[in-house]
Motif scaffolding. Structure first.
Motif, PDB file in Angstrom:
ATOM      1  N   THR A  57      24.080  55.892  29.202  1.00 27.59           N
ATOM      2  CA  THR A  57      24.919  54.703  29.371  1.00 27.59           C
ATOM      3  C   THR A  57      24.542  53.641  28.353  1.00 27.59           C
ATOM      4  OG1 THR A  57      25.133  55.178  31.730  1.00 27.59           O
ATOM      5  CG2 THR A  57      25.660  52.934  31.013  1.00 27.59           C
ATOM      6  N   GLU A  58      23.242  53.440  28.152  1.00 28.57           N
ATOM      7  CA  GLU A  58      22.790  52.470  27.148  1.00 28.57           C
ATOM      8  C   GLU A  58      23.275  52.846  25.755  1.00 28.57           C
ATOM      9  OE1 GLU A  58      18.562  52.119  27.315  1.00 28.57           O
ATOM     10  OE2 GLU A  58      18.609  51.054  29.227  1.00 28.57           O
ATOM     11  N   LEU A  59      23.168  54.118  25.410  1.00 25.33           N
ATOM     12  CA  LEU A  59      23.602  54.566  24.086  1.00 25.33           C
ATOM     13  C   LEU A  59      25.112  54.412  23.917  1.00 25.33           C
ATOM     14  CD1 LEU A  59      21.359  57.728  23.668  1.00 25.33           C
ATOM     15  CD2 LEU A  59      21.111  55.517  22.515  1.00 25.33           C
ATOM     16  N   PHE A  60      25.873  54.684  24.987  1.00 33.23           N
ATOM     17  CA  PHE A  60      27.314  54.509  24.926  1.00 33.23           C
ATOM     18  C   PHE A  60      27.683  53.045  24.716  1.00 33.23           C
ATOM     19  CE2 PHE A  60      31.245  53.369  27.087  1.00 33.23           C
ATOM     20  CZ  PHE A  60      32.147  54.080  26.309  1.00 33.23           C
ATOM     21  N   VAL A  61      27.064  52.155  25.466  1.00 33.85           N
ATOM     22  CA  VAL A  61      27.351  50.725  25.334  1.00 33.85           C
ATOM     23  C   VAL A  61      26.958  50.240  23.944  1.00 33.85           C
ATOM     24  CG1 VAL A  61      26.718  48.431  26.189  1.00 33.85           C
ATOM     25  CG2 VAL A  61      27.203  50.267  27.803  1.00 33.85           C
ATOM     26  N   GLN A  62      25.847  50.731  23.430  1.00 32.26           N
ATOM     27  CA  GLN A  62      25.417  50.361  22.087  1.00 32.26           C
ATOM     28  C   GLN A  62      26.437  50.842  21.051  1.00 32.26           C
ATOM     29  OE1 GLN A  62      21.709  52.103  20.892  1.00 32.26           O
ATOM     30  NE2 GLN A  62      21.565  50.875  19.049  1.00 32.26           N
ATOM     31  N   HIS A  63      26.913  52.065  21.195  1.00 32.03           N
ATOM     32  CA  HIS A  63      27.912  52.616  20.262  1.00 32.03           C
ATOM     33  C   HIS A  63      29.212  51.806  20.314  1.00 32.03           C
ATOM     34  CE1 HIS A  63      29.998  55.529  17.819  1.00 32.03           C
ATOM     35  NE2 HIS A  63      30.871  55.779  18.786  1.00 32.03           N
ATOM     36  N   LEU A  64      29.645  51.447  21.513  1.00 31.39           N
ATOM     37  CA  LEU A  64      30.848  50.629  21.665  1.00 31.39           C
ATOM     38  C   LEU A  64      30.661  49.262  21.011  1.00 31.39           C
ATOM     39  CD1 LEU A  64      33.658  50.023  22.882  1.00 31.39           C
ATOM     40  CD2 LEU A  64      32.481  49.354  24.992  1.00 31.39           C
ATOM     41  N   ALA A  65      29.512  48.656  21.220  1.00 27.04           N
ATOM     42  CA  ALA A  65      29.258  47.333  20.637  1.00 27.04           C
ATOM     43  C   ALA A  65      29.197  47.392  19.118  1.00 27.04           C
ATOM     44  CB  ALA A  65      27.957  46.766  21.192  1.00 27.04           C
ATOM     45  N   VAL A  66      28.523  48.391  18.574  1.00 24.36           N
ATOM     46  CA  VAL A  66      28.424  48.510  17.116  1.00 24.36           C
ATOM     47  C   VAL A  66      29.798  48.787  16.509  1.00 24.36           C
ATOM     48  CG1 VAL A  66      27.490  49.957  15.253  1.00 24.36           C
ATOM     49  CG2 VAL A  66      25.999  49.173  17.086  1.00 24.36           C
ATOM     50  N   SER A  67      30.571  49.670  17.124  1.00 20.97           N
ATOM     51  CA  SER A  67      31.914  49.965  16.624  1.00 20.97           C
ATOM     52  C   SER A  67      32.800  48.727  16.693  1.00 20.97           C
ATOM     53  CB  SER A  67      32.554  51.088  17.427  1.00 20.97           C
ATOM     54  OG  SER A  67      31.845  52.282  17.265  1.00 20.97           O
ATOM     55  N   SER A  68      32.703  47.982  17.775  1.00 19.11           N
ATOM     56  CA  SER A  68      33.509  46.770  17.927  1.00 19.11           C
ATOM     57  C   SER A  68      33.104  45.711  16.914  1.00 19.11           C
ATOM     58  CB  SER A  68      33.364  46.217  19.342  1.00 19.11           C
ATOM     59  OG  SER A  68      33.842  47.137  20.282  1.00 19.11           O
ATOM     60  N   TYR A  69      31.817  45.578  16.687  1.00 19.66           N
ATOM     61  CA  TYR A  69      31.327  44.582  15.733  1.00 19.66           C
ATOM     62  C   TYR A  69      31.745  44.953  14.313  1.00 19.66           C
ATOM     63  CZ  TYR A  69      28.239  41.419  13.238  1.00 19.66           C
ATOM     64  OH  TYR A  69      27.746  40.464  12.415  1.00 19.66           O
ATOM     65  N   THR A  70      31.680  46.233  13.994  1.00 18.40           N
ATOM     66  CA  THR A  70      32.051  46.698  12.655  1.00 18.40           C
ATOM     67  C   THR A  70      33.516  46.416  12.363  1.00 18.40           C
ATOM     68  OG1 THR A  70      30.410  48.458  12.812  1.00 18.40           O
ATOM     69  CG2 THR A  70      32.102  48.709  11.138  1.00 18.40           C
ATOM     70  N   ASN A  71      34.370  46.576  13.373  1.00 18.61           N
ATOM     71  CA  ASN A  71      35.806  46.375  13.189  1.00 18.61           C
ATOM     72  C   ASN A  71      36.266  44.963  13.509  1.00 18.61           C
ATOM     73  OD1 ASN A  71      35.993  49.112  12.584  1.00 18.61           O
ATOM     74  ND2 ASN A  71      36.326  49.662  14.715  1.00 18.61           N
ATOM     75  N   SER A  72      35.354  44.085  13.878  1.00 16.88           N
ATOM     76  CA  SER A  72      35.756  42.757  14.353  1.00 16.88           C
ATOM     77  C   SER A  72      35.871  41.746  13.232  1.00 16.88           C
ATOM     78  CB  SER A  72      34.750  42.240  15.378  1.00 16.88           C
ATOM     79  OG  SER A  72      33.565  41.818  14.735  1.00 16.88           O
ATOM     80  N   ALA A  73      36.485  40.639  13.604  1.00 18.91           N
ATOM     81  CA  ALA A  73      36.593  39.513  12.679  1.00 18.91           C
ATOM     82  C   ALA A  73      35.443  38.538  12.900  1.00 18.91           C
ATOM     83  CB  ALA A  73      37.922  38.796  12.887  1.00 18.91           C
ATOM     84  N   GLY A  74      34.575  38.812  13.841  1.00 18.75           N
ATOM     85  CA  GLY A  74      33.491  37.899  14.176  1.00 18.75           C
ATOM     86  C   GLY A  74      32.232  38.103  13.369  1.00 18.75           C
TER      87      GLY A  74
END
Length: 124
Positions: A54-71
């Motif tokens: 679960t931790e690895l999944f949440v980390q992957h989601l966060a990294v993918s979101s950050y990479t594609n984000s405008a933030g």
């Protein structure tokens, strides 16, 4: 020769090391797992592996979101970044119901009116 009781057991060392490597509380993960009617008891290894996955999944989601984000400029991650990633990335497509894009109430009402008009026009 008798072994001293002060000698730490290898399993105890591994368990304490494993607990230190987790960020999520295992008690919460256990509670969520037990909420399923199909689960009666939970093995410690299964609990650890589920928590770590679960931790690895949440980390992957966060990294993918950050990479594609405008933030990136502000070094922040917002809900809309997560929702966009869930919608645009095939890997996270199953999260679109959980992380829907937010829309304004006025925009939603306009889309409802548009649907109503389309249905009325289709009836004729």
């Amino acid at each position: 020769m008798k072994m001293s009781q002060n000698t730490p057991d290898k399993d105890d060392d591994q368990t304490s090391t494993n607990k230190k490597s987790l960020s999520l509380p295992t008690s919460r993960v256990r509670l969520i797992m037990k909420s399923s009617p199909d689960v009666s008891c939970i093995n410690h290894d299964a609990l650890f592996l589920t928590t770590k996955a679960t931790e690895l999944f949440v980390q992957h989601l966060a990294v993918s979101s950050y990479t594609n984000s405008a933030g990136k400029e502000t070094k922040s991650l917002s809900y809309s970044d997560l929702a966009n990633t869930a919608e645009e990335n095939d890997t996270f497509q199953f999260l679109t119901d959980i992380l829907p894009k937010k829309i304004l109430a006025g925009d939603y009402l306009k889309s409802l009116e548009q649907l109503q008009e389309d249905e009325d026009n289709a009836d004729f």
